[in-house]
Design an enzyme around this catalytic site. Structure first.
Site, PDB file in Angstrom:
ATOM      1  N   ARG A 153      -8.901   9.054   7.722  1.00  0.00           N
ATOM      2  CA  ARG A 153      -9.215   9.354   6.609  1.00  0.00           C
ATOM      3  C   ARG A 153      -9.500  10.651   7.265  1.00  0.00           C
ATOM      4  NH1 ARG A 153     -12.822   4.861   5.906  1.00  0.00           N
ATOM      5  NH2 ARG A 153     -11.544   4.048   4.304  1.00  0.00           N
ATOM      6  N   LYS A 177     -16.994   5.277   6.255  1.00  0.00           N
ATOM      7  CA  LYS A 177     -17.685   5.859   5.120  1.00  0.00           C
ATOM      8  C   LYS A 177     -18.624   5.258   4.925  1.00  0.00           C
ATOM      9  CE  LYS A 177     -15.107   6.320   0.918  1.00  0.00           C
ATOM     10  NZ  LYS A 177     -13.889   5.956   0.139  1.00  0.00           N
ATOM     11  N   HIS A 243      -4.408  12.751   2.969  1.00  0.00           N
ATOM     12  CA  HIS A 243      -5.009  11.855   2.462  1.00  0.00           C
ATOM     13  C   HIS A 243      -3.090  11.302   2.292  1.00  0.00           C
ATOM     14  CE1 HIS A 243      -7.362   8.925   1.387  1.00  0.00           C
ATOM     15  NE2 HIS A 243      -6.969   8.746   0.762  1.00  0.00           N
ATOM     16  N   ARG A 246      -1.940   9.059   5.170  1.00  0.00           N
ATOM     17  CA  ARG A 246      -2.979   8.008   5.314  1.00  0.00           C
ATOM     18  C   ARG A 246      -2.050   6.768   4.386  1.00  0.00           C
ATOM     19  NH1 ARG A 246      -7.141   4.897   6.128  1.00  0.00           N
ATOM     20  NH2 ARG A 246      -8.349   4.345   4.216  1.00  0.00           N
ATOM     21  N   HIS A 269     -11.054  -0.636   4.647  1.00  0.00           N
ATOM     22  CA  HIS A 269     -11.918  -0.563   3.240  1.00  0.00           C
ATOM     23  C   HIS A 269     -13.260  -1.806   3.314  1.00  0.00           C
ATOM     24  CE1 HIS A 269      -7.725   0.884   1.376  1.00  0.00           C
ATOM     25  NE2 HIS A 269      -8.696   2.070   1.688  1.00  0.00           N
ATOM     26  N   TYR A 278      -1.434  -0.792  -3.075  1.00  0.00           N
ATOM     27  CA  TYR A 278      -0.039  -1.011  -2.228  1.00  0.00           C
ATOM     28  C   TYR A 278       0.625  -1.624  -2.030  1.00  0.00           C
ATOM     29  CZ  TYR A 278      -3.191   2.729   0.516  1.00  0.00           C
ATOM     30  OH  TYR A 278      -3.834   4.334   0.699  1.00  0.00           O
TER      31      TYR A 278
END
Length: 301
Positions: A153, A177, A243, A246, A269, A278
């Site tokens: 990220r 995150k 992004h 990524r 994630h 995806y």
């Protein structure tokens, strides 16, 4: 519309404290939940904590004119708030089912064709050949290699500590995150690019990509650098961003045969549902994989 009532304000504060303490919610997440709940309380004249079906119908009506994603976010905040009140014994019931759910349509992630990635790296190679040893070019090479080679990220990348990449280790320890640590892979190409850049970064620097003001490269500057390279590669800059690189990392891995659980780990994630987006991007490759590898694929009907 008035402000949140005193009881609602106290309950919202308790809910936010729980999110921070038990779920490790990030500051921006807490601010967003707080705004949505305070606004909902104000619409109900300070009666969100005791709301029943008629009041929740009012909220749904208020949200009717909003973008679907905004309405879905506000609805999620209220439903979690009401579930918290019930689980903590503050109220006996949980009328959250009476709140109409607005399902946000998750947009498909933008990605790049492998040929565009090749063009991007070709433009980078031209710069390295034309300006060998130039600090800005070496920094750009390290940034691009980490974005596409490790799927980082933007925030993870620019805030990376000075000594985060250790030769031969094969992975990087990152603050992901919510401040949660995660591991990201790093290949030999990216490791070499980082080593060439790091050799020019002061040993005492806190960050691998320091800025002149003593902090680190900003996300905005990273976006500018990526778009400048895209333009040099003949790719419309609006199609490329940190992004997008990524997303390209994830999509190309999936097309190459990686499974979703592995991809979830590599991307950091928390929920596999986030990774499953995806499968839509790489659906053609997945169909071809099934047709080629399934035991019945080579049998005639």
């Amino acid at each position: 519309m008035t402000a949140a009532g005193p009881d609602d304000a106290r309950l919202i504060a308790l809910f936010l404290d729980m999110l921070a303490a038990e779920r490790g919610a990030a500051r921006n997440t807490l601010l967003a939940y707080g705004r949505d709940l305070e606004q909902a309380s104000a619409w109900l004249d300070g009666r969100l904590g005791t709301a029943q079906a008629p009041e929740l119908a009012q909220l749904s009506a208020h949200w009717a004119g909003l973008a679907r994603a905004s309405a879905a976010r506000k609805g999620s905040a209220v439903r979690q708030f009401l579930a918290f009140l019930q689980s903590d014994g503050i109220r006996a019931d949980n009328p959250r089912r009476d709140l109409a759910a607005a399902t946000a349509a998750r947009p498909l992630p933008k990605t790049l064709d492998p040929r565009d990635v090749d063009r991007l790296f070709a433009a980078l190679a031209d710069r390295l050949a034309a300006h060998p040893g130039d600090p800005r070019t070496l920094r750009l090479a390290a940034l691009i290699e980490l974005l596409y080679g490790s799927g980082l990220r933007a925030t993870e990348l620019v805030s990376m500590p000075r000594h985060a990449v250790r030769p031969g280790r094969g992975f990087i320890v990152l603050a992901g995150k919510g401040g949660k640590e995660r591991l990201a892979p790093i290949g030999s190409r990216a490791e070499a690019a980082v080593a060439a850049h790091a050799a020019l970064v002061p040993i005492a620097a806190r960050h691998l990509f320091p800025s002149r003001n003593g902090t680190h490269l900003t996300r905005l500057r990273l976006y500018q650098l990526v778009k400048e390279l895209a333009a040099a590669a003949g790719i419309p800059p609006d199609r490329v961003s940190p992004h997008v690189l990524r997303h390209a990392f994830a999509t190309h891995l999936l097309e190459g045969g990686a499974d979703l659980r592995t991809l979830q780990t590599l991307l950091g994630h928390a929920d596999i549902a986030t990774t499953q987006i995806y499968t839509h991007v790489a659906s053609k490759a997945l169909v071809e994989l099934v047709n080629a590898r399934h035991p019945l694929a080579d049998r005639k009907a």
